[in-house]
Write a protein that holds these residues in place. Structure first.
Motif, PDB file in Angstrom:
ATOM      1  N   PHE A 102      -0.694  -0.088  -6.957  1.00 42.13           N
ATOM      2  CA  PHE A 102      -1.976   0.452  -6.520  1.00 42.13           C
ATOM      3  C   PHE A 102      -2.983  -0.662  -6.253  1.00 42.13           C
ATOM      4  O   PHE A 102      -3.633  -0.694  -5.203  1.00 42.13           O
ATOM      5  CB  PHE A 102      -2.531   1.408  -7.588  1.00 42.13           C
ATOM      6  N   TYR A 103      -3.125  -1.575  -7.212  1.00 43.56           N
ATOM      7  CA  TYR A 103      -4.097  -2.647  -7.040  1.00 43.56           C
ATOM      8  C   TYR A 103      -3.653  -3.641  -5.975  1.00 43.56           C
ATOM      9  O   TYR A 103      -4.479  -4.165  -5.221  1.00 43.56           O
ATOM     10  CB  TYR A 103      -4.334  -3.356  -8.378  1.00 43.56           C
ATOM     11  N   ALA A 104      -2.359  -3.918  -5.900  1.00 47.29           N
ATOM     12  CA  ALA A 104      -1.853  -4.837  -4.881  1.00 47.29           C
ATOM     13  C   ALA A 104      -2.105  -4.286  -3.490  1.00 47.29           C
ATOM     14  O   ALA A 104      -2.445  -5.031  -2.567  1.00 47.29           O
ATOM     15  CB  ALA A 104      -0.359  -5.098  -5.095  1.00 47.29           C
ATOM     16  N   TRP A 147      -0.091 -13.011  -0.995  1.00 41.88           N
ATOM     17  CA  TRP A 147       0.759 -12.377  -2.006  1.00 41.88           C
ATOM     18  C   TRP A 147       0.914 -13.243  -3.252  1.00 41.88           C
ATOM     19  O   TRP A 147       0.990 -12.718  -4.370  1.00 41.88           O
ATOM     20  CB  TRP A 147       2.116 -12.042  -1.402  1.00 41.88           C
ATOM     21  N   LEU A 148       0.934 -14.546  -3.092  1.00 43.32           N
ATOM     22  CA  LEU A 148       0.975 -15.424  -4.271  1.00 43.32           C
ATOM     23  C   LEU A 148      -0.301 -15.272  -5.091  1.00 43.32           C
ATOM     24  O   LEU A 148      -0.256 -15.225  -6.330  1.00 43.32           O
ATOM     25  CB  LEU A 148       1.159 -16.881  -3.832  1.00 43.32           C
ATOM     26  N   LEU A 149      -1.438 -15.194  -4.410  1.00 41.43           N
ATOM     27  CA  LEU A 149      -2.711 -14.990  -5.111  1.00 41.43           C
ATOM     28  C   LEU A 149      -2.723 -13.652  -5.832  1.00 41.43           C
ATOM     29  O   LEU A 149      -3.166 -13.557  -6.986  1.00 41.43           O
ATOM     30  CB  LEU A 149      -3.857 -15.073  -4.106  1.00 41.43           C
ATOM     31  N   ALA A 153      -3.086 -13.043  -9.808  1.00 39.69           N
ATOM     32  CA  ALA A 153      -4.256 -12.309 -10.307  1.00 39.69           C
ATOM     33  C   ALA A 153      -3.874 -11.063 -11.088  1.00 39.69           C
ATOM     34  O   ALA A 153      -4.533 -10.708 -12.075  1.00 39.69           O
ATOM     35  CB  ALA A 153      -5.165 -11.948  -9.138  1.00 39.69           C
ATOM     36  N   LEU A 154      -2.804 -10.382 -10.660  1.00 39.28           N
ATOM     37  CA  LEU A 154      -2.405  -9.120 -11.288  1.00 39.28           C
ATOM     38  C   LEU A 154      -1.335  -9.300 -12.370  1.00 39.28           C
ATOM     39  O   LEU A 154      -0.888  -8.310 -12.951  1.00 39.28           O
ATOM     40  CB  LEU A 154      -1.897  -8.148 -10.223  1.00 39.28           C
ATOM     41  N   LEU A 193     -11.541  -8.508 -15.146  1.00 39.50           N
ATOM     42  CA  LEU A 193     -12.082  -7.601 -14.142  1.00 39.50           C
ATOM     43  C   LEU A 193     -13.084  -8.306 -13.226  1.00 39.50           C
ATOM     44  O   LEU A 193     -13.097  -8.085 -12.018  1.00 39.50           O
ATOM     45  CB  LEU A 193     -12.752  -6.406 -14.813  1.00 39.50           C
ATOM     46  N   PHE A 194     -13.913  -9.165 -13.815  1.00 40.79           N
ATOM     47  CA  PHE A 194     -14.903  -9.876 -13.015  1.00 40.79           C
ATOM     48  C   PHE A 194     -14.231 -10.833 -12.035  1.00 40.79           C
ATOM     49  O   PHE A 194     -14.679 -10.978 -10.892  1.00 40.79           O
ATOM     50  CB  PHE A 194     -15.851 -10.645 -13.934  1.00 40.79           C
ATOM     51  N   THR A 195     -13.135 -11.469 -12.481  1.00 41.04           N
ATOM     52  CA  THR A 195     -12.393 -12.370 -11.586  1.00 41.04           C
ATOM     53  C   THR A 195     -11.792 -11.597 -10.424  1.00 41.04           C
ATOM     54  O   THR A 195     -11.847 -12.042  -9.266  1.00 41.04           O
ATOM     55  CB  THR A 195     -11.291 -13.106 -12.360  1.00 41.04           C
ATOM     56  N   LEU A 196     -11.208 -10.421 -10.715  1.00 38.20           N
ATOM     57  CA  LEU A 196     -10.676  -9.579  -9.644  1.00 38.20           C
ATOM     58  C   LEU A 196     -11.777  -9.212  -8.659  1.00 38.20           C
ATOM     59  O   LEU A 196     -11.585  -9.280  -7.434  1.00 38.20           O
ATOM     60  CB  LEU A 196     -10.058  -8.302 -10.220  1.00 38.20           C
ATOM     61  N   PHE A 197     -12.923  -8.821  -9.189  1.00 36.38           N
ATOM     62  CA  PHE A 197     -14.030  -8.396  -8.332  1.00 36.38           C
ATOM     63  C   PHE A 197     -14.507  -9.531  -7.431  1.00 36.38           C
ATOM     64  O   PHE A 197     -14.703  -9.344  -6.225  1.00 36.38           O
ATOM     65  CB  PHE A 197     -15.185  -7.894  -9.205  1.00 36.38           C
ATOM     66  N   VAL A 198     -14.679 -10.714  -7.998  1.00 37.34           N
ATOM     67  CA  VAL A 198     -15.234 -11.834  -7.234  1.00 37.34           C
ATOM     68  C   VAL A 198     -14.214 -12.402  -6.265  1.00 37.34           C
ATOM     69  O   VAL A 198     -14.468 -12.538  -5.054  1.00 37.34           O
ATOM     70  CB  VAL A 198     -15.753 -12.943  -8.177  1.00 37.34           C
ATOM     71  N   VAL A 199     -13.011 -12.740  -6.775  1.00 43.04           N
ATOM     72  CA  VAL A 199     -12.020 -13.460  -5.971  1.00 43.04           C
ATOM     73  C   VAL A 199     -11.360 -12.559  -4.937  1.00 43.04           C
ATOM     74  O   VAL A 199     -11.133 -12.969  -3.787  1.00 43.04           O
ATOM     75  CB  VAL A 199     -10.953 -14.103  -6.879  1.00 43.04           C
ATOM     76  N   LEU A 200     -11.061 -11.314  -5.320  1.00 41.19           N
ATOM     77  CA  LEU A 200     -10.283 -10.445  -4.443  1.00 41.19           C
ATOM     78  C   LEU A 200     -11.115  -9.422  -3.684  1.00 41.19           C
ATOM     79  O   LEU A 200     -10.580  -8.730  -2.814  1.00 41.19           O
ATOM     80  CB  LEU A 200      -9.198  -9.726  -5.249  1.00 41.19           C
TER      81      LEU A 200
END
Length: 262
Positions: A102-104, A147-149, A153-154, A193-200
């Protein structure tokens, strides 16, 4: 999804008991799967067989279709989960796989659309200077890097038990309620969660908005009178894509950010 870091509270219990979830979500997921699986298979057939992955835009579209197809293939597990009273019976590994899918899907779509916006920007604003970079091998490299990122991240989600036994209801949830020890601390969860929000999301969002804005302005400033209708269509398409990006991805990511306070 209602994430609770310790025990499920009354609001979470009511959410898990809500009969509407057992109707609405399976219906939505079923519709998405019925449309997405044949639609993306057809899209891949056209893109690969009749057009061919010769340009960056086509390669990025193929990546989007593969991503959407992968998500559609795991939706039957989510449909069963909600129809079964939010009771997960497929084990920890499959719960992790479905959650990561889902997240990917969401973040791969975001990053791929960002790549498309950069490609359009370079093609319109710097067509000659960017010609050497707008090639097939660089598009493939961008998809691989994406996809590597995502995998990096996940990876915390993929390595963690995301199931939770709700004894009050006699069910096992999948990523609806999280264990308090899922990550070393609440601060670690918030940082994740903050890293996911900012980076992705945030960085790709800013890049996408900037690229499409610059592309639209460059098209509007074009002096070619013969391409006026084509410019209008290109500007309209860029505006629609930008609006879709904001409408589809922004709400879910801001909700994810709010969960840092949970």
């Amino acid at each position: 999804m209602d994430v609770n870091m310790t025990r499920p509270d009354n609001a979470t219990i009511l959410m898990l008991r809500d009969p509407a979830i057992a109707v609405v979500l399976p219906a939505v997921y079923s519709l998405v799967a019925l449309v997405s699986i044949p639609g993306n298979l057809f899209s891949l057939w056209v893109l690969c067989r009749h057009i061919g992955p010769k340009t960056p835009s086509v390669i990025f579209m193929i990546n989007l279709s593969i991503t959407d197809l992968a998500l559609a293939c795991v939706l039957p597990f989510q449909i069963h989960y909600h129809c079964n009273g939010n009771h997960w019976v497929f084990g920890v590994l499959l719960c992790n796989a479905v959650t990561v899918a889902f997240y990917a899907n969401m973040y791969s779509s975001i990053l791929t659309m960002t790549c498309i916006s950069v490609d359009r920007f370079l093609g319109v604003v710097y067509p000659l200077a960017s010609a050497r970079w707008r090639r097939r091998r660089y598009a493939l490299a961008a998809c691989a890097a994406t996809w590597l990122l995502l995998l990096a991240a996940l990876s915390p989600l993929a390595r963690t038990d995301l199931t939770y036994a709700v004894d009050a209801l006699g069910i096992v949830t999948c990523f609806d309620v999280l264990k308090s020890n899922m990550l070393p601390s609440v601060a670690t969860w918030a940082a994740f969660l903050f890293t996911l929000f900012v980076v992705l999301f945030l960085v790709p969002f800013v890049v996408t908005v900037a690229c499409y804005t610059a592309t639209i302005l460059a098209l509007l400033r074009s002096a070619d009178p013969h391409g006026r209708a084509q410019r209008r269509r290109a500007v309209s398409l860029a505006a629609v894509v930008l609006l879709a990006f904001v409408a589809c991805f922004a709400p879910n990511n801001f909700v994810l950010l709010v969960h840092m306070q949970c």
